[in-house]
Design a protein around this motif. Sequence first.
Motif, PDB file in Angstrom:
ATOM      1  N   ILE A  15       4.771   7.603 -12.519  1.00 16.94           N
ATOM      2  CA  ILE A  15       3.931   6.735 -11.800  1.00 16.94           C
ATOM      3  C   ILE A  15       4.148   7.004 -10.326  1.00 16.94           C
ATOM      4  O   ILE A  15       5.519   6.926  -9.801  1.00 16.94           O
ATOM      5  N   ILE A  16       3.292   7.316  -9.574  1.00 19.84           N
ATOM      6  CA  ILE A  16       3.401   7.381  -8.195  1.00 19.84           C
ATOM      7  C   ILE A  16       2.563   6.308  -7.384  1.00 19.84           C
ATOM      8  O   ILE A  16       1.445   6.137  -7.851  1.00 19.84           O
ATOM      9  N   ASP A  17       3.051   5.578  -6.438  1.00 20.74           N
ATOM     10  CA  ASP A  17       2.302   4.737  -5.795  1.00 20.74           C
ATOM     11  C   ASP A  17       2.660   4.955  -4.141  1.00 20.74           C
ATOM     12  O   ASP A  17       3.827   5.111  -3.903  1.00 20.74           O
ATOM     13  N   ASP A  18       2.097   3.993  -3.196  1.00 15.14           N
ATOM     14  CA  ASP A  18       2.428   4.354  -1.896  1.00 15.14           C
ATOM     15  C   ASP A  18       3.430   3.227  -1.589  1.00 15.14           C
ATOM     16  O   ASP A  18       4.399   3.560  -0.818  1.00 15.14           O
ATOM     17  N   PHE A  19       3.153   1.816  -1.827  1.00 12.54           N
ATOM     18  CA  PHE A  19       4.238   0.894  -1.632  1.00 12.54           C
ATOM     19  C   PHE A  19       4.778   0.279  -2.757  1.00 12.54           C
ATOM     20  O   PHE A  19       4.221   0.085  -3.895  1.00 12.54           O
ATOM     21  N   VAL A  62     -12.443  15.879   7.685  1.00 13.74           N
ATOM     22  CA  VAL A  62     -13.270  15.545   6.300  1.00 13.74           C
ATOM     23  C   VAL A  62     -13.143  14.137   6.256  1.00 13.74           C
ATOM     24  O   VAL A  62     -12.152  13.442   6.248  1.00 13.74           O
ATOM     25  N   VAL A  63     -14.403  13.760   5.881  1.00 16.06           N
ATOM     26  CA  VAL A  63     -14.499  12.167   5.657  1.00 16.06           C
ATOM     27  C   VAL A  63     -15.110  11.933   4.005  1.00 16.06           C
ATOM     28  O   VAL A  63     -15.818  12.781   3.672  1.00 16.06           O
ATOM     29  N   THR A  64     -14.459  11.058   3.661  1.00 13.94           N
ATOM     30  CA  THR A  64     -14.881  10.591   2.127  1.00 13.94           C
ATOM     31  C   THR A  64     -14.826   9.062   2.023  1.00 13.94           C
ATOM     32  O   THR A  64     -14.554   8.330   2.933  1.00 13.94           O
ATOM     33  N   ILE A  65     -15.574   8.751   0.989  1.00  8.70           N
ATOM     34  CA  ILE A  65     -15.829   7.252   0.497  1.00  8.70           C
ATOM     35  C   ILE A  65     -14.637   6.998  -0.636  1.00  8.70           C
ATOM     36  O   ILE A  65     -14.717   7.697  -1.625  1.00  8.70           O
ATOM     37  N   GLU A  66     -13.972   5.920  -0.632  1.00  7.62           N
ATOM     38  CA  GLU A  66     -13.219   5.744  -1.536  1.00  7.62           C
ATOM     39  C   GLU A  66     -13.878   5.326  -2.807  1.00  7.62           C
ATOM     40  O   GLU A  66     -14.893   4.595  -2.498  1.00  7.62           O
ATOM     41  N   SER A  67     -13.337   5.655  -4.107  1.00  8.54           N
ATOM     42  CA  SER A  67     -12.145   6.376  -4.367  1.00  8.54           C
ATOM     43  C   SER A  67     -12.218   7.440  -5.053  1.00  8.54           C
ATOM     44  O   SER A  67     -11.475   8.390  -4.983  1.00  8.54           O
ATOM     45  N   GLU A 113      -5.622   3.379  -8.304  1.00  6.05           N
ATOM     46  CA  GLU A 113      -6.897   3.716  -6.969  1.00  6.05           C
ATOM     47  C   GLU A 113      -6.610   2.564  -6.017  1.00  6.05           C
ATOM     48  O   GLU A 113      -6.228   1.348  -6.401  1.00  6.05           O
ATOM     49  N   SER A 114      -6.859   2.664  -4.530  1.00  7.69           N
ATOM     50  CA  SER A 114      -7.089   4.125  -4.388  1.00  7.69           C
ATOM     51  C   SER A 114      -5.984   4.821  -3.435  1.00  7.69           C
ATOM     52  O   SER A 114      -6.107   6.017  -3.233  1.00  7.69           O
TER      53      SER A 114
END
Lengths: 189, 189
Positions: B122-126, A54-59, B58-59
């Motif tokens: 709060i959730i974040d990747d890094f 599946v491909v999408t565009i952020e965000s 985002e994102s």
Amino acid sequence: MKLLEEKVLKEGIAINENILKVDGFINHQVDPALMKAIGEDFASHFEGKGITKVVTIESSGIAPALMTASAMQVPLLILKKSPSKVLNENMYQTIVTSYTKGTSYELTLAGHLINEHDHVLIIDDFLANGEAATGAIRLIRKAHATVAGIGILIEKSFQPGRAKLEEQGFFIYSQVRVKKLGKDLIELA
Amino acid sequence: MKLLEEKVLKEGIAINENILKVDGFINHQVDPALMKAIGEDFASHFEGKGITKVVTIESSGIAPALMTASAMQVPLLILKKSPSKVLNENMYQTIVTSYTKGTSYELTLAGHLINEHDHVLIIDDFLANGEAATGAIRLIRKAHATVAGIGILIEKSFQPGRAKLEEQGFFIYSQVRVKKLGKDLIELA
């Protein structure tokens, strides 16, 4: 798709004949149960098409596209709106100009994440003039991958996006088609 | 979290002592099954804390945050990196400066989507220097909502983000803690 149609009519806010705000359940606040239902609906519509990604565009496409990828059990590719600062070799890039917003951005896709065996489903939140989808298709073609179809949450059917994409032979499934917008007016197709 | 640790060690790419690329499974290509497991892990760690909403920026935080919100059955709020062009009244805004990247951006949150009864995760990747999380906290406080905790996929434990946030009394749970990075070297804590 009944559930999304009801949500758009009940919670969507039409600002004028062009702008429909869906910040309360799609773009800014996201309803995870609705997203799961949206993903399952796309998965059932595109079942058996041999989709590998599946491909999408952020965000704002990420949430529905993730739920679609999850239901289809395939990876999700997020096309980035600015080039990665980290590594630039083997990057597919294209410029997308949004006439509605009067802005341009660079869309990028890392070459090692896609190849000619990929058959992808493009998912995005809105279809209006089709610029974003067309940009995504350009990147997918640069990678010699193929497009299985385009899944849209909300299509503004009074704008030329669908016609432009169908002319090129793409199959589009929109969960909600909005025929007319106006101050506090939302008319579905 | 074992599954993410293994993925980071196997598929993460350490460029130098600061940069860890996880484009293949978190940021650019997303593995939905991994995101679901990540979301369930956060949900179980923060169970019973009275969380009303999950908040992310985002994102690249959207995918794990959506799966967390889905597992917790609460809405997801996505803090936007540029102000909405559509409506600007009742918007909370703050500037976030990233010292690592040398960039600044404006973070916004629509006032009607949050209130003083909200207790958010709060959730974040890094987590590195903690600038993004600190910006998110500023916005949440402007809305008089409270922070239940901070969930991070990958913490660079050699950087001061955790210390700065813990000093202010916040509880942080990181699924993976990276102690040291170097060219082709990833050492977990």
